[in-house]
Design a protein around this motif. Structure first.
Motif, PDB file in Angstrom:
ATOM      1  N   ALA A 133       3.124   3.450  -9.742  1.00  0.00           N
ATOM      2  CA  ALA A 133       2.064   3.011  -8.825  1.00  0.00           C
ATOM      3  C   ALA A 133       1.305   1.828  -9.413  1.00  0.00           C
ATOM      4  CB  ALA A 133       1.113   4.171  -8.541  1.00  0.00           C
ATOM      5  N   ARG A 134       1.002   1.896 -10.701  1.00  0.00           N
ATOM      6  CA  ARG A 134       0.268   0.807 -11.354  1.00  0.00           C
ATOM      7  C   ARG A 134       1.101  -0.474 -11.374  1.00  0.00           C
ATOM      8  NH1 ARG A 134      -1.594   2.535 -16.991  1.00  0.00           N
ATOM      9  NH2 ARG A 134       0.649   2.426 -17.343  1.00  0.00           N
TER      10      ARG A 134
ATOM     11  N   THR B 158       3.411  -1.294  -9.227  1.00  0.00           N
ATOM     12  CA  THR B 158       3.471  -1.799  -7.848  1.00  0.00           C
ATOM     13  C   THR B 158       2.194  -2.535  -7.487  1.00  0.00           C
ATOM     14  OG1 THR B 158       4.917   0.043  -7.231  1.00  0.00           O
ATOM     15  CG2 THR B 158       3.828  -1.149  -5.439  1.00  0.00           C
ATOM     16  N   MET B 159       1.047  -1.986  -7.860  1.00  0.00           N
ATOM     17  CA  MET B 159      -0.227  -2.605  -7.525  1.00  0.00           C
ATOM     18  C   MET B 159      -0.451  -3.926  -8.252  1.00  0.00           C
ATOM     19  SD  MET B 159      -1.776  -1.211  -5.120  1.00  0.00           S
ATOM     20  CE  MET B 159      -3.407  -1.942  -5.233  1.00  0.00           C
TER      21      MET B 159
ATOM     22  N   ALA C 159      -6.082   0.629  -5.458  1.00  0.00           N
ATOM     23  CA  ALA C 159      -6.046   0.347  -6.895  1.00  0.00           C
ATOM     24  C   ALA C 159      -6.939   1.324  -7.655  1.00  0.00           C
ATOM     25  CB  ALA C 159      -6.486  -1.093  -7.161  1.00  0.00           C
TER      26      ALA C 159
ATOM     27  N   THR D  78      -5.156   4.516  -7.970  1.00  0.00           N
ATOM     28  CA  THR D  78      -4.120   4.377  -8.988  1.00  0.00           C
ATOM     29  C   THR D  78      -4.714   4.514 -10.382  1.00  0.00           C
ATOM     30  OG1 THR D  78      -2.834   2.940  -7.515  1.00  0.00           O
ATOM     31  CG2 THR D  78      -2.304   2.860  -9.860  1.00  0.00           C
TER      32      THR D  78
ATOM     33  N   TRP E  43       0.825  -1.211   0.000  1.00  0.00           N
ATOM     34  CA  TRP E  43       0.000   0.000   0.000  1.00  0.00           C
ATOM     35  C   TRP E  43       0.856   1.255   0.000  1.00  0.00           C
ATOM     36  CZ3 TRP E  43      -3.640  -1.361   4.698  1.00  0.00           C
ATOM     37  CH2 TRP E  43      -4.529  -2.395   4.324  1.00  0.00           C
TER      38      TRP E  43
ATOM     39  N   THR F 279      -7.207  -2.505  -0.243  1.00  0.00           N
ATOM     40  CA  THR F 279      -6.316  -2.731  -1.381  1.00  0.00           C
ATOM     41  C   THR F 279      -6.969  -2.298  -2.683  1.00  0.00           C
ATOM     42  OG1 THR F 279      -5.307  -4.611  -0.227  1.00  0.00           O
ATOM     43  CG2 THR F 279      -4.939  -4.464  -2.598  1.00  0.00           C
TER      44      THR F 279
ATOM     45  N   ARG G  51      -0.570  -7.064  -6.170  1.00  0.00           N
ATOM     46  CA  ARG G  51      -1.588  -7.279  -5.143  1.00  0.00           C
ATOM     47  C   ARG G  51      -2.317  -8.607  -5.287  1.00  0.00           C
ATOM     48  NH1 ARG G  51      -4.332  -4.234  -8.926  1.00  0.00           N
ATOM     49  NH2 ARG G  51      -6.588  -4.569  -9.162  1.00  0.00           N
TER      50      ARG G  51
ATOM     51  N   ARG H  67       4.100   1.653  -0.580  1.00  0.00           N
ATOM     52  CA  ARG H  67       4.944   1.796  -1.761  1.00  0.00           C
ATOM     53  C   ARG H  67       4.136   2.386  -2.921  1.00  0.00           C
ATOM     54  NH1 ARG H  67       6.745  -2.713  -4.149  1.00  0.00           N
ATOM     55  NH2 ARG H  67       5.603  -4.224  -2.871  1.00  0.00           N
ATOM     56  N   THR H  68       2.907   1.928  -3.075  1.00  0.00           N
ATOM     57  CA  THR H  68       2.041   2.481  -4.119  1.00  0.00           C
ATOM     58  C   THR H  68       1.743   3.947  -3.851  1.00  0.00           C
ATOM     59  OG1 THR H  68       1.014   0.304  -4.421  1.00  0.00           O
ATOM     60  CG2 THR H  68      -0.165   2.208  -5.302  1.00  0.00           C
ATOM     61  N   GLU H  69       1.407   4.251  -2.606  1.00  0.00           N
ATOM     62  CA  GLU H  69       1.105   5.637  -2.250  1.00  0.00           C
ATOM     63  C   GLU H  69       2.318   6.544  -2.454  1.00  0.00           C
ATOM     64  OE1 GLU H  69      -0.241   4.922   1.688  1.00  0.00           O
ATOM     65  OE2 GLU H  69      -2.325   4.558   1.081  1.00  0.00           O
TER      66      GLU H  69
END
Length: 277
Positions: free
Chosen positions: A176-177, A179-180, A203, A206, A161, A199, A183, A163-165
């Motif tokens: 971000a995409r 990284t997600m 997404a 993102t 989460w 989660t 999931r 890392r995406t943020e």
């Protein structure tokens, strides 16, 4: 640990209105922590704070005290109060002493580090956030899935989460995409309805950042409905606030704006301290 409490706080029954009272068996301090987690997940922040006060007054266990401090920080962060949360995440790291020697202490250390990274994002200290996330690599490498999802998969998911943020805060929607994309594997082992909703909400954010507002709207709407079904008011508010934000680019939906204000007012009535979006 109490199996029913686990299902309420970190499992398939997050909307249970009445968590079990204190039992004469099991680890009373861990059960108390899970009651606070369950109350906060439903937006009952004052009740959660009272439970954490009781916990901290009744135990000297450093690891559980660390988990309690991280939980307080999480509740502040949900209301956008990242600077205030940083104090409690720092306290959580002090209580855990950065330890990795046993399962719970390692989890508490990771909760504190991940929380501090999220706090740093919210206060625009992006490089610090990335350094804190990097510090998680060692403890995460020691995590064993046989130790139970609360102490293993949950930490990997929280790390994902933030890392995406981090990518979203930096305006790097592509990263971000990417990284997600990780999931799906993590969600296969996730028993927590609440963590699944959170989660998918990240997404959705993102997707919005990449310009796919249609997918973002669909996903955020699904998250809002799932959160409502399971009585997860903070997540329902967050999903509604995201929908308001998505709509802001093409005309605000007044019914969504009214819903966001209503949900925020209810959270504040429960002790939340939320401010307008």
């Amino acid at each position: 640990m109490n199996d029913h409490l686990q299902a309420v706080a970190f499992g398939s029954r997050p909307g249970s209105a009445h968590a079990p009272t204190r039992a004469a068996y099991g680890d009373a301090s861990v059960d108390s922590w899970m009651r606070a987690v369950a109350a906060g997940a439903r937006g009952h922040y004052a009740a959660a704070s009272a439970e954490l006060d009781h916990l901290c007054a009744s135990t000297t266990g450093r690891t559980v005290r660390s988990l309690a401090s991280s939980t307080r920080a999480s509740h502040l962060r949900q209301a956008g109060r990242h600077a205030a949360a940083r104090r409690y995440d720092g306290e959580a790291l002090w209580w855990s002493a950065g330890g990795v020697a046993d399962t719970m202490t390692r989890a508490a250390t990771l909760d504190a580090l991940i929380g501090l990274a999220a706090d740093s994002l919210g206060t625009a200290h992006f490089d610090l956030a990335d350094r804190l996330l990097a510090r998680c690599a060692g403890p995460l490498a020691l995590v064993d899935d046989d130790e139970g999802w609360i102490w293993s998969g949950r930490l990997r998911l929280r790390h994902l989460w933030v890392r995406t943020e981090s990518a979203l805060y930096r305006g790097d929607a592509h990263r971000a995409r990417e990284t997600m994309a990780d999931r799906e594997e993590l969600l296969r082992a996730c028993p927590s309805v609440r963590h699944r909703i959170k989660t998918e909400l990240i997404a959705a954010a993102t997707s919005a950042a990449t310009g796919d507002t249609g997918e973002a709207t669909r996903a955020a709407t699904d998250c809002a409905e799932a959160a409502r079904t399971h009585d997860q008011l903070p997540l329902e508010w967050a999903a509604t606030a995201l929908l308001v934000g998505i709509g802001a680019s093409g005309g605000r939906d007044e019914s969504l704006v009214a819903s966001e204000a209503r949900l925020r007012a209810e959270l504040n009535a429960r002790g939340g301290g939320f401010t307008p979006v």
